[in-house]
Scaffold this active site. Sequence first.
Site, PDB file in Angstrom:
ATOM      1  N   ARG A  61       0.843  -1.198   0.000  1.00 44.69           N
ATOM      2  CA  ARG A  61       0.000   0.000   0.000  1.00 44.69           C
ATOM      3  C   ARG A  61       0.881   1.253   0.000  1.00 44.69           C
ATOM      4  NH1 ARG A  61      -1.727   2.063   4.490  1.00 44.69           N
ATOM      5  NH2 ARG A  61      -1.505   0.072   5.520  1.00 44.69           N
ATOM      6  N   TYR A  79     -16.358  18.305 -14.561  1.00 43.76           N
ATOM      7  CA  TYR A  79     -16.824  16.924 -14.707  1.00 43.76           C
ATOM      8  C   TYR A  79     -17.967  16.693 -13.703  1.00 43.76           C
ATOM      9  CZ  TYR A  79     -16.727  11.851 -14.181  1.00 43.76           C
ATOM     10  OH  TYR A  79     -17.066  10.530 -14.085  1.00 43.76           O
ATOM     11  N   ASP A  98      -7.523  20.119 -13.393  1.00 43.18           N
ATOM     12  CA  ASP A  98      -7.784  18.766 -13.881  1.00 43.18           C
ATOM     13  C   ASP A  98      -7.488  18.774 -15.379  1.00 43.18           C
ATOM     14  OD1 ASP A  98      -8.943  16.443 -14.929  1.00 43.18           O
ATOM     15  OD2 ASP A  98     -10.451  16.356 -13.343  1.00 43.18           O
ATOM     16  N   LYS A 131      -9.188   7.818 -18.615  1.00 45.36           N
ATOM     17  CA  LYS A 131      -9.540   8.363 -19.926  1.00 45.36           C
ATOM     18  C   LYS A 131      -8.363   8.199 -20.903  1.00 45.36           C
ATOM     19  CE  LYS A 131     -13.201   9.317 -17.624  1.00 45.36           C
ATOM     20  NZ  LYS A 131     -13.451  10.585 -16.969  1.00 45.36           N
TER      21      LYS A 131
HETATM   22  C1  LIG Z   1     -13.697  10.901 -15.582  1.00 51.04           C
HETATM   23  C2  LIG Z   1     -13.213  12.118 -14.974  1.00 51.04           C
HETATM   24  C3  LIG Z   1     -12.972  12.187 -13.594  1.00 51.04           C
HETATM   25  C4  LIG Z   1     -13.251  11.020 -12.665  1.00 51.04           C
HETATM   26  O1  LIG Z   1     -12.387   9.972 -12.953  1.00 51.04           O
HETATM   27  P1  LIG Z   1     -12.700   8.427 -12.570  1.00 51.04           P
HETATM   28  O2  LIG Z   1     -11.422   7.761 -12.919  1.00 51.04           O
HETATM   29  O3  LIG Z   1     -13.858   7.986 -13.398  1.00 51.04           O
HETATM   30  O4  LIG Z   1     -12.999   8.405 -11.108  1.00 51.04           O
HETATM   31  C5  LIG Z   1     -12.475  13.375 -13.089  1.00 51.04           C
HETATM   32  N1  LIG Z   1     -12.248  14.443 -13.879  1.00 51.04           N
HETATM   33  C6  LIG Z   1     -12.486  14.403 -15.210  1.00 51.04           C
HETATM   34  C7  LIG Z   1     -12.228  15.612 -16.038  1.00 51.04           C
HETATM   35  C8  LIG Z   1     -12.978  13.252 -15.794  1.00 51.04           C
HETATM   36  O5  LIG Z   1     -13.234  13.230 -17.102  1.00 51.04           O
END
Ligand SMILES: *Cc1c(COP(=O)(O)O)cnc(C)c1O
Length: 397
Positions: free
Chosen positions: A58, A110, A185, A210
């Site tokens: 961990r 998001y 982000d 993504k």
């Molecule tokens: C999908 C996404 C998230 C969340 O990510 P997960 O891996 O699905 O928890 C956060 N920010 C953006 C811009 C996203 O597209």
Amino acid sequence: MEEPPRFRQRSKGFATKALHTGQDPEQWKSRCIVAPIITSTTFEQPSLDKFGEFINGREGNPTRNVLEKCLAHLDAGEHCVTFSSGTGAVMAVVSMLKPKDHLVCSSDLYGGTTYLLRKHCEHYEIGLDTVDPTELDQLQKAIKKNTKMVFIETPTNPLIKVLDIAAISKILKTFDSQNIIFVVDNTLLTPYFQRPLDLGVDIVVYSLTKYMNGHTDVTMGAAITNCPKLEQKLKFAQVFSGIVPSPFDCYQVNRGIKTLAVRMEGHAKNSLMVARFLESHPLVERVLHPGLPSHPQHKLAIRQSFGHSGIMSFYLKGNKDNTAKFMKALKYFLFASSFGGPESLISTPTTLSHAFLPAEEREKLGITDNLIRLSVGLEDADCLINDLDQALKLSQR
Ligand SMILES: *Cc1c(COP(=O)(O)O)cnc(C)c1O
């Protein structure tokens, strides 16, 4: 009691052999080219009071380390901490805030992040203000004495607004005694197309789910920073909230990263072709893609980023009924949330990502029933354009 049957005597030590033969931890110095998936949850220590680099799975894992090093470097950052999802990374960041602190976030985040920030701030009595930072004075006015963090995404999703990262950083620096943590982000563009740390950001957050993994088969997140104090806090959240990624997922993302550059070039080329096609189409009201000169922040986008990914949106002519007909007629664009994989996806923010917002709030943002978000994939551009063309015709039947 009945005696057990007397079978032959086996030679001694079977279980011990099974555990120790060939398993000496010292041997793992092969010169393999691909990072191995190290699943061991604990590591042999050299002596009583001397510990090795890894103690338990961990706190640290060799496969995870490889990926974290690589990700930090791609963003020209010093430190990367990975998490079991993008949401975990966002949570690690906002968990730095204390009750009575104040957070400013951008509108059109998001959907999951908007929801998380609202619930988290409400529960922990953290002040939260949402602004449209394309209006920089709105952002400046929202900063209070207790503002500790500004959280944005650019480009935004699904409205594809481009925010001026360097300009926002400059504004935040004028509140210098407050040490406001500026978080971006960067999931939509990846470090291949945008490097927020270079533009004055403190923490870059990713959903690796993504484009970074890029194959629609891993849920994972990361945060990257140059600041050792912030790294410690992120590391604390990773290790002691236990939101750690699995070694297998780290291996997958590490593998995905190797083709990030070529994949992003493919997404960029295809999405621009699709955007130009849609913009020229009479059944399309408006196209949102930063690569189009018609985009309100086109000049900023080309100054700030190195390119644009496959994420774009458009307004179809008509209502929910036309949207439904259009979607049903599509062959290659699959109706699903998420984005960033090789398969083209289509989604309707009113019913998927932003369904939790009240209708009038959505309306105000411009998230209407005829708004369609595309994740343009890596299929042949001609096939995608033909598919959209035939479905547009059927949308008005
Ligand atoms: C999908 C996404 C998230 C969340 O990510 P997960 O891996 O699905 O928890 C956060 N920010 C953006 C811009 C996203 O597209």
